[in-house]
Scaffold this motif. Sequence first.
Motif, PDB file in Angstrom:
ATOM      1  N   PRO A  11     -44.579 -15.542  11.856  1.00 26.62           N
ATOM      2  CA  PRO A  11     -43.886 -15.188  13.102  1.00 26.62           C
ATOM      3  C   PRO A  11     -44.877 -14.694  14.151  1.00 26.62           C
ATOM      4  O   PRO A  11     -45.902 -14.105  13.826  1.00 26.62           O
ATOM      5  N   LYS A  12     -44.575 -14.960  15.391  1.00 30.52           N
ATOM      6  CA  LYS A  12     -45.424 -14.526  16.506  1.00 30.52           C
ATOM      7  C   LYS A  12     -44.924 -13.190  17.035  1.00 30.52           C
ATOM      8  O   LYS A  12     -43.732 -12.980  17.188  1.00 30.52           O
ATOM      9  N   SER A  13     -45.836 -12.289  17.313  1.00 26.44           N
ATOM     10  CA  SER A  13     -45.482 -11.003  17.902  1.00 26.44           C
ATOM     11  C   SER A  13     -45.891 -11.034  19.369  1.00 26.44           C
ATOM     12  O   SER A  13     -47.069 -11.091  19.690  1.00 26.44           O
ATOM     13  N   LEU A  14     -44.907 -10.996  20.251  1.00 21.92           N
ATOM     14  CA  LEU A  14     -45.189 -11.116  21.680  1.00 21.92           C
ATOM     15  C   LEU A  14     -45.092  -9.789  22.421  1.00 21.92           C
ATOM     16  O   LEU A  14     -45.378  -9.719  23.599  1.00 21.92           O
ATOM     17  N   ARG A  15     -44.663  -8.739  21.739  1.00 21.12           N
ATOM     18  CA  ARG A  15     -44.529  -7.459  22.426  1.00 21.12           C
ATOM     19  C   ARG A  15     -45.177  -6.357  21.605  1.00 21.12           C
ATOM     20  O   ARG A  15     -45.538  -6.539  20.460  1.00 21.12           O
ATOM     21  N   GLY A  16     -45.299  -5.216  22.234  1.00 22.28           N
ATOM     22  CA  GLY A  16     -45.904  -4.077  21.557  1.00 22.28           C
ATOM     23  C   GLY A  16     -47.417  -4.085  21.698  1.00 22.28           C
ATOM     24  O   GLY A  16     -48.011  -4.903  22.398  1.00 22.28           O
ATOM     25  N   ASP A  23     -55.054  -8.673  12.976  1.00 20.32           N
ATOM     26  CA  ASP A  23     -55.038 -10.120  12.811  1.00 20.32           C
ATOM     27  C   ASP A  23     -54.221 -10.538  11.589  1.00 20.32           C
ATOM     28  O   ASP A  23     -54.367  -9.972  10.508  1.00 20.32           O
ATOM     29  N   ASP A  24     -53.354 -11.552  11.770  1.00 20.38           N
ATOM     30  CA  ASP A  24     -52.506 -12.021  10.679  1.00 20.38           C
ATOM     31  C   ASP A  24     -53.298 -12.534   9.484  1.00 20.38           C
ATOM     32  O   ASP A  24     -52.895 -12.355   8.336  1.00 20.38           O
ATOM     33  N   ARG A  56     -55.209  -9.551   2.729  1.00 18.83           N
ATOM     34  CA  ARG A  56     -54.929  -8.300   2.017  1.00 18.83           C
ATOM     35  C   ARG A  56     -53.808  -8.517   1.012  1.00 18.83           C
ATOM     36  O   ARG A  56     -53.875  -8.074  -0.126  1.00 18.83           O
ATOM     37  N   ILE A  57     -52.747  -9.154   1.472  1.00 19.72           N
ATOM     38  CA  ILE A  57     -51.590  -9.384   0.613  1.00 19.72           C
ATOM     39  C   ILE A  57     -51.984 -10.268  -0.574  1.00 19.72           C
ATOM     40  O   ILE A  57     -51.624  -9.984  -1.721  1.00 19.72           O
TER      41      ILE A  57
END
Length: 116
Positions: free
Chosen positions: A20-25, A30-31, A37-38
């Motif tokens: 998913p893209k995060s456009l706010r905040g 970095d994804d 990490r996951i």
Amino acid sequence: MIRRHELSDAEWEFVQPLLPKSLRGRKRLDDRTVLNRIVWKFRTGTAWRGVPERYGVWATLHTRFRRWALDGTFERMLQAARARADSTGGIDWLVSIDSTVVRAHQHAAGARKGAP
């Protein structure tokens, strides 16, 4: 340098469009780093707090993991990987179902002796 348990460039190119893209905040981590990490956490079986410090704060990892799990991101990744493998003949759909029933003796159920 790609370390053991991290995504290769080809793997990253495959999953990047599914995230998913995060456009706010505010600007976020970095994804690819978070996904590495996951991957590291689950491939090694360590606790969330056991993720190496080179990956940053463990709480960021956990938060993003939960968000992606709840919004279906990992399910989309699995479906896309399955579709790709199926289209290239990488999946053998032979399935075997075993309908064996094993009955336990009545005394194996854990009831106390002498119970009415």
